[in-house]
Design a protein around this motif. Structure first.
Motif, PDB file in Angstrom:
ATOM      1  N   ASP A 173      20.732  37.141 -11.437  1.00  0.00           N
ATOM      2  CA  ASP A 173      19.306  37.162 -10.630  1.00  0.00           C
ATOM      3  C   ASP A 173      18.503  38.529  -9.786  1.00  0.00           C
ATOM      4  O   ASP A 173      17.388  38.748  -9.604  1.00  0.00           O
ATOM      5  CB  ASP A 173      19.088  35.454  -9.925  1.00  0.00           C
ATOM      6  N   VAL A 174      19.782  38.586  -8.560  1.00  0.00           N
ATOM      7  CA  VAL A 174      19.035  40.237  -8.060  1.00  0.00           C
ATOM      8  C   VAL A 174      19.219  41.308  -9.209  1.00  0.00           C
ATOM      9  O   VAL A 174      17.879  41.878  -8.352  1.00  0.00           O
ATOM     10  CB  VAL A 174      20.927  39.861  -7.314  1.00  0.00           C
ATOM     11  N   ASP A 175      19.778  41.330 -10.072  1.00  0.00           N
ATOM     12  CA  ASP A 175      19.051  42.423 -10.607  1.00  0.00           C
ATOM     13  C   ASP A 175      18.018  42.574 -11.650  1.00  0.00           C
ATOM     14  O   ASP A 175      17.656  43.219 -11.587  1.00  0.00           O
ATOM     15  CB  ASP A 175      20.849  42.626 -11.765  1.00  0.00           C
ATOM     16  N   THR A 176      17.812  40.780 -11.667  1.00  0.00           N
ATOM     17  CA  THR A 176      16.177  41.028 -11.990  1.00  0.00           C
ATOM     18  C   THR A 176      15.365  41.399 -11.330  1.00  0.00           C
ATOM     19  O   THR A 176      14.672  41.833 -11.471  1.00  0.00           O
ATOM     20  CB  THR A 176      16.616  39.263 -13.201  1.00  0.00           C
ATOM     21  N   PRO A 183      13.800  48.537  -4.652  1.00  0.00           N
ATOM     22  CA  PRO A 183      14.819  47.646  -3.966  1.00  0.00           C
ATOM     23  C   PRO A 183      14.704  46.683  -2.863  1.00  0.00           C
ATOM     24  O   PRO A 183      13.402  46.805  -2.379  1.00  0.00           O
ATOM     25  CB  PRO A 183      15.026  49.360  -3.097  1.00  0.00           C
ATOM     26  N   VAL A 184      16.000  46.260  -1.828  1.00  0.00           N
ATOM     27  CA  VAL A 184      15.065  45.302  -0.679  1.00  0.00           C
ATOM     28  C   VAL A 184      15.901  46.039  -0.050  1.00  0.00           C
ATOM     29  O   VAL A 184      17.511  46.467   0.530  1.00  0.00           O
ATOM     30  CB  VAL A 184      16.763  44.065  -1.376  1.00  0.00           C
ATOM     31  N   GLU A 185      15.166  45.635   1.548  1.00  0.00           N
ATOM     32  CA  GLU A 185      15.395  46.214   2.543  1.00  0.00           C
ATOM     33  C   GLU A 185      16.084  44.836   3.794  1.00  0.00           C
ATOM     34  O   GLU A 185      17.342  45.547   4.256  1.00  0.00           O
ATOM     35  CB  GLU A 185      14.217  46.629   3.108  1.00  0.00           C
ATOM     36  N   ASP A 186      15.711  44.252   3.521  1.00  0.00           N
ATOM     37  CA  ASP A 186      16.710  43.054   4.514  1.00  0.00           C
ATOM     38  C   ASP A 186      16.668  41.701   3.633  1.00  0.00           C
ATOM     39  O   ASP A 186      16.083  41.442   2.512  1.00  0.00           O
ATOM     40  CB  ASP A 186      15.667  42.640   5.668  1.00  0.00           C
ATOM     41  N   VAL A 187      18.208  40.917   3.983  1.00  0.00           N
ATOM     42  CA  VAL A 187      18.564  39.846   3.140  1.00  0.00           C
ATOM     43  C   VAL A 187      19.270  38.824   4.848  1.00  0.00           C
ATOM     44  O   VAL A 187      20.198  39.410   5.811  1.00  0.00           O
ATOM     45  CB  VAL A 187      20.274  40.429   2.546  1.00  0.00           C
ATOM     46  N   LEU A 208      14.936  37.366   0.199  1.00  0.00           N
ATOM     47  CA  LEU A 208      14.736  38.979   0.272  1.00  0.00           C
ATOM     48  C   LEU A 208      13.562  39.430   0.596  1.00  0.00           C
ATOM     49  O   LEU A 208      12.783  39.111   0.235  1.00  0.00           O
ATOM     50  CB  LEU A 208      15.854  39.420  -0.465  1.00  0.00           C
ATOM     51  N   ARG A 209      13.839  41.148   1.813  1.00  0.00           N
ATOM     52  CA  ARG A 209      12.657  41.534   1.713  1.00  0.00           C
ATOM     53  C   ARG A 209      12.855  43.063   0.801  1.00  0.00           C
ATOM     54  O   ARG A 209      13.471  43.412   0.935  1.00  0.00           O
ATOM     55  CB  ARG A 209      12.753  41.869   3.237  1.00  0.00           C
ATOM     56  N   PHE A 210      11.530  42.993   0.126  1.00  0.00           N
ATOM     57  CA  PHE A 210      12.191  44.012  -0.883  1.00  0.00           C
ATOM     58  C   PHE A 210      11.611  45.406  -0.082  1.00  0.00           C
ATOM     59  O   PHE A 210      10.292  45.274   1.126  1.00  0.00           O
ATOM     60  CB  PHE A 210      11.200  44.405  -2.514  1.00  0.00           C
ATOM     61  N   ALA A 211      11.552  46.481   0.049  1.00  0.00           N
ATOM     62  CA  ALA A 211      10.738  47.783   0.313  1.00  0.00           C
ATOM     63  C   ALA A 211       8.994  48.077   0.002  1.00  0.00           C
ATOM     64  O   ALA A 211       8.325  48.553   0.708  1.00  0.00           O
ATOM     65  CB  ALA A 211      11.848  48.935  -0.120  1.00  0.00           C
ATOM     66  N   SER A 212       9.488  47.209  -1.683  1.00  0.00           N
ATOM     67  CA  SER A 212       7.421  47.013  -1.885  1.00  0.00           C
ATOM     68  C   SER A 212       6.634  46.296  -0.708  1.00  0.00           C
ATOM     69  O   SER A 212       5.609  46.038  -1.414  1.00  0.00           O
ATOM     70  CB  SER A 212       7.817  46.740  -3.137  1.00  0.00           C
ATOM     71  N   ASP A 317      25.631  45.772  -4.292  1.00  0.00           N
ATOM     72  CA  ASP A 317      25.549  45.481  -2.748  1.00  0.00           C
ATOM     73  C   ASP A 317      24.354  44.502  -2.554  1.00  0.00           C
ATOM     74  O   ASP A 317      24.614  44.112  -0.823  1.00  0.00           O
ATOM     75  CB  ASP A 317      24.614  46.771  -2.794  1.00  0.00           C
ATOM     76  N   VAL A 318      23.525  44.110  -2.405  1.00  0.00           N
ATOM     77  CA  VAL A 318      22.405  42.789  -2.203  1.00  0.00           C
ATOM     78  C   VAL A 318      22.872  42.117  -2.970  1.00  0.00           C
ATOM     79  O   VAL A 318      22.962  41.423  -2.063  1.00  0.00           O
ATOM     80  CB  VAL A 318      21.517  42.939  -2.963  1.00  0.00           C
ATOM     81  N   THR A 319      24.067  41.402  -3.799  1.00  0.00           N
ATOM     82  CA  THR A 319      25.007  40.128  -3.268  1.00  0.00           C
ATOM     83  C   THR A 319      25.340  40.415  -2.852  1.00  0.00           C
ATOM     84  O   THR A 319      26.299  38.937  -2.113  1.00  0.00           O
ATOM     85  CB  THR A 319      25.269  39.674  -5.037  1.00  0.00           C
ATOM     86  N   LEU A 320      26.761  40.908  -2.255  1.00  0.00           N
ATOM     87  CA  LEU A 320      27.672  40.929  -1.449  1.00  0.00           C
ATOM     88  C   LEU A 320      26.727  40.328   0.281  1.00  0.00           C
ATOM     89  O   LEU A 320      27.239  39.955   1.147  1.00  0.00           O
ATOM     90  CB  LEU A 320      28.341  42.710  -1.229  1.00  0.00           C
TER      91      LEU A 320
END
Length: 333
Positions: A173-176, A183-187, A208-212, A317-320
């Motif tokens: 799901d993260v990859d999708t 890219p993800v900035e904050d988790v 998740l907060r994305f750079a977009s 990286d985002v998953t970890l």
């Protein structure tokens, strides 16, 4: 004819094997598995390890436990083979980076097995979001609520964090989401393990907060038998009954879309207006087969990997980071 080796003959390895053997343009060159009893059930040649392989091949499909992905991928590339490696790309960021370094050193290609990008409904979702027809994406809500059977954890590597639903399931799901929004900035997140009480995350929530600017909430658990999750909703997995229920909703400035039904809601300018639904048409297809066909195109030099090793590292990286944020009290990595 593209000649493919498979390393690992577990659940996903057997699915790859069946698709290769049934495909007119692919051939199974052999399998790599340290267990001689598993090799004995396959008509193709078999070897205990990659160094023993003594046949011609064009590529290697890696469907082994996560900690073996990097060593096998690196060894394959140094033998001149391109690689399709199941998710996650590697166990650690450092191991994933070593795979990327080897692609640059050898010139070989790595396709990461985030096969959902080859699902026709995911492709259509990407097309709709990227087109801007629903406006600017603002936020989303994703659910993955399944109950794994108890014997799922009988396999040793699944007993701890590697068997938790974050790295094992949510990484797809993260990859999708990264494919859709960048890219993800904050988790941030919370997690627990109140049902089985094992040394792993059972359920939780992450934001998740994305750079977009898009913000997506994720709710997950492997302790509840609901109809909500990618596999159940799409019917993609033969082990999970098809429920056809939506598990992802995306809100945009000009409308919204639900997945996997691909129901769009448009026509409203504010909360005073009623949005109207429309279900989009899409041709169906088997993503694992389409991924293997794409891998053959990559090997032939006719395509670049749809999911590169760099993409695999980004998802890892985002998953970890989600795993760290949702780790229950008292559980240590």
């Amino acid at each position: 004819m593209t000649r493919l080796l498979i390393a690992g003959t577990g659940l996903i390895g057997h699915r790859h094997m069946a698709h290769i053997e049934a495909h007119p343009d692919l051939t199974l060159a052999g399998i790599i598995d340290p267990d001689p009893t598993r090799r004995a059930h396959v008509t193709a040649p078999g070897w205990a390890d990659i160094d023993a392989v003594d046949t011609e091949a064009d590529g290697l499909v890696i469907a082994t436990p996560t900690e073996t992905h990097a060593p096998l991928a690196i060894a394959a590339m140094r033998r001149g083979w391109d690689v399709l490696v199941e998710k996650p790309l590697a166990e650690t960021r450092e191991a994933a980076q070593s795979i990327i370094d080897t692609t640059r050193e050898t010139g070989r290609k790595v396709l990461v097995g985030h096969h959902r990008r080859h699902h026709p409904r995911v492709e259509k979702l990407k097309e709709v979001i990227a087109s801007g027809q629903l406006g600017q994406p603002i936020g989303g809500s994703l659910m993955w609520y399944m109950r794994k059977p108890e014997n799922y954890f009988d396999i040793g590597w699944r007993a701890g964090m590697n068997g938790a639903p974050v790295k094992q399931n949510l990484i797809h799901d993260v990859d999708t989401l990264c494919w859709l929004f960048g890219p993800v900035e904050d988790v941030v997140g919370l997690g627990g393990n109140p049902v089985r009480g094992a040394a792993r995350t059972e359920h939780g929530g992450a934001v998740l907060r994305f750079a977009s600017g898009v913000i997506v909430t994720i709710a997950f658990a492997d302790t509840t038998p609901t109809p909500w999750g990618f596999e159940a909703g799409t019917g993609e997995s033969p082990a999970i009954p098809h429920t056809a229920q939506d598990s992802l909703r995306i809100a945009c400035t000009g409308g919204a879309i639900e997945f996997p039904s691909l129901t769009t809601w448009t026509g409203a300018q504010s909360w005073h207006d009623r949005p109207e639904p429309q279900v989009l048409d899409v041709a169906e297809g088997v993503p694992l087969i389409r991924q293997l066909e794409h891998f053959a195109e990559v090997i032939a030099g006719r395509a670049e990997p749809r999911v590169s090793a760099e993409d695999g590292l980004r998802a890892l990286d985002v998953t970890l980071r989600i795993e760290d944020a949702t780790l229950p009290a008292g559980v240590r990595q």
